[in-house]
Motif scaffolding. Sequence first.
Motif, PDB file in Angstrom:
ATOM      1  N   ASP A   1      43.372  34.903  32.561  1.00 36.25           N
ATOM      2  CA  ASP A   1      43.653  35.727  33.737  1.00 36.25           C
ATOM      3  C   ASP A   1      45.092  36.264  33.741  1.00 36.25           C
ATOM      4  OD1 ASP A   1      43.183  37.107  36.073  1.00 36.25           O
ATOM      5  OD2 ASP A   1      42.895  35.350  37.327  1.00 36.25           O
TER       6      ASP A   1
ATOM      7  N   HIS B   1      44.828  40.281  32.350  1.00 37.64           N
ATOM      8  CA  HIS B   1      45.450  41.490  32.933  1.00 37.64           C
ATOM      9  C   HIS B   1      46.648  41.869  32.070  1.00 37.64           C
ATOM     10  CE1 HIS B   1      43.188  41.461  36.784  1.00 37.64           C
ATOM     11  NE2 HIS B   1      43.039  40.203  36.436  1.00 37.64           N
TER      12      HIS B   1
ATOM     13  N   HIS C   1      35.728  41.037  39.720  1.00 36.61           N
ATOM     14  CA  HIS C   1      36.484  39.996  40.422  1.00 36.61           C
ATOM     15  C   HIS C   1      35.672  39.701  41.684  1.00 36.61           C
ATOM     16  CE1 HIS C   1      39.837  41.066  37.819  1.00 36.61           C
ATOM     17  NE2 HIS C   1      40.556  40.083  38.330  1.00 36.61           N
TER      18      HIS C   1
ATOM     19  N   HIS D   1      35.745  34.604  38.509  1.00 32.43           N
ATOM     20  CA  HIS D   1      36.314  33.729  39.542  1.00 32.43           C
ATOM     21  C   HIS D   1      35.222  32.971  40.301  1.00 32.43           C
ATOM     22  CE1 HIS D   1      40.441  34.866  38.867  1.00 32.43           C
ATOM     23  NE2 HIS D   1      40.131  36.155  38.979  1.00 32.43           N
TER      24      HIS D   1
ATOM     25  N   HIS E   1      38.958  37.254  30.259  1.00 32.50           N
ATOM     26  CA  HIS E   1      39.474  37.708  31.563  1.00 32.50           C
ATOM     27  C   HIS E   1      40.992  37.681  31.563  1.00 32.50           C
ATOM     28  CE1 HIS E   1      38.917  38.384  36.007  1.00 32.50           C
ATOM     29  NE2 HIS E   1      40.237  38.227  35.862  1.00 32.50           N
TER      30      HIS E   1
HETATM   31 FE   FE2 Z   1      41.838  38.682  37.268  1.00 35.08          FE
END
Ligand code: FE2
Length: 436
Positions: A310, A60, A211, A243, A58
């Motif tokens: 993340d 970005h 998410h 999450h 996970h």
């Molecule tokens: Fe995320």
Amino acid sequence: MDIDLILRNATLPDGRAGLDIAVAGGRIVGIERGIPGPAGTEIDAAGHLVAPPFVDCHFHMDATLSLGRPRLNESGTLLEGIALWGELKPLLTPEAVIERALRYCDLAVAQGLLAVRSHVDICDDRLLAVDALLAVKREVAPYLDLQLVAFPQDGYLRSPTAAHNLERALDRGVEVVGGIPHFERTMAEGAESLRRLCAIAADRGLRVDIHCDETDDPLSRHVETLAAETVRHGLQGRVAGSHLTSMHSMDNYYVSKLLALMAEADLHVVANPLINIVLQGRHDTYPKRRGLTRVPEEMAAGLTVAFGQDCCMDPWYSLGSADMLDVAHMGLHVAQMTGRAAMRTCFEAVTTHAAAVMGLQDYGLRVGAYGDFVLVQARDPIEAIRLRATRLAVVRRGRVIARTPPRVADLALAGRPGRVDPAAYAPVAGEAPDAR
Ligand code: FE2
């Protein structure tokens, strides 16, 4: 058979020790004692831990290393982070996204992180970040597996062009369907977004990573819909709920029903401890909730639970170093997983469990799998987490692609000069039975 690489005297995460690992043609061809040479490259592991590569399921990558552009997140909240990313998005250039991503991949490889699932925001009609990260995916493929998720950051239904853009991104080669139901305008629209997204994934034969319920609101129950839609479409084992922080605050009775529903769907759970511990609980005074999903209870229910990073130096988080041992360390603390078996499970959360979430093929330390592994300056997974230990060598398809010198300090103490790993621990011989 010509052996390309033999790594000698390794200790594996399961405790087996004194083993050699041989790689030929990019794959592991032997894991046993005393494999005869010669090999193109031989490495002495000296009894240190050899693990399969770290996996971050996970992340970005379109936002990484953008910290401070165009400004910093003053409140430290998720919502200001989303607003800040919205300010940066129109300013992005393909060159800048690619350069930041490639720099991040360099950091990752140095830490033995060789597979990353990155969400990529599709709420930009140019699909600039999508094209940039697809180019990065091709470029890094020899040394890092980059899997992309079509992520409607501004809401699949709430953003007027997100639905169209999501299909365009999938057509271009993005391989996982994303979503953000708690950011839709209403609970009903959040649930509707999940129904549509799971249908798209089922039609296209793709995985799903949502998410989901990244909030402290105990009534944010989109995970329930996600599990139900997973079963309805026969997507068991191919859907991740990322999450799931609202589960931290949910009613216990409701969770007892929910966990069984999640298990029926074989839902994968991805907690993101670094981010959850800083973004959740921001509206609380005291006591402040931790906000991490119920990791030990989910594991006890038979769910595959992974830890993701993340964010790394972006609108949501100003720290991070591509080090999945750092992520495991935080997850272990926040979930209070301090038992010996629990700590070892935290190591699996950033290796084998994360690989399962990504659906990686031929991953792991076994004959026939890819010749990918990491030599760590630690004796076992628990020590690796405790020390966030040095990655001495990183091997991909039987080739050493990164090395870091061992951590050693030269001491000059009165009468006792010497060398020591500043973080190392050694029991005093004969002092008392060793219960570790
Ligand atoms: Fe995320």
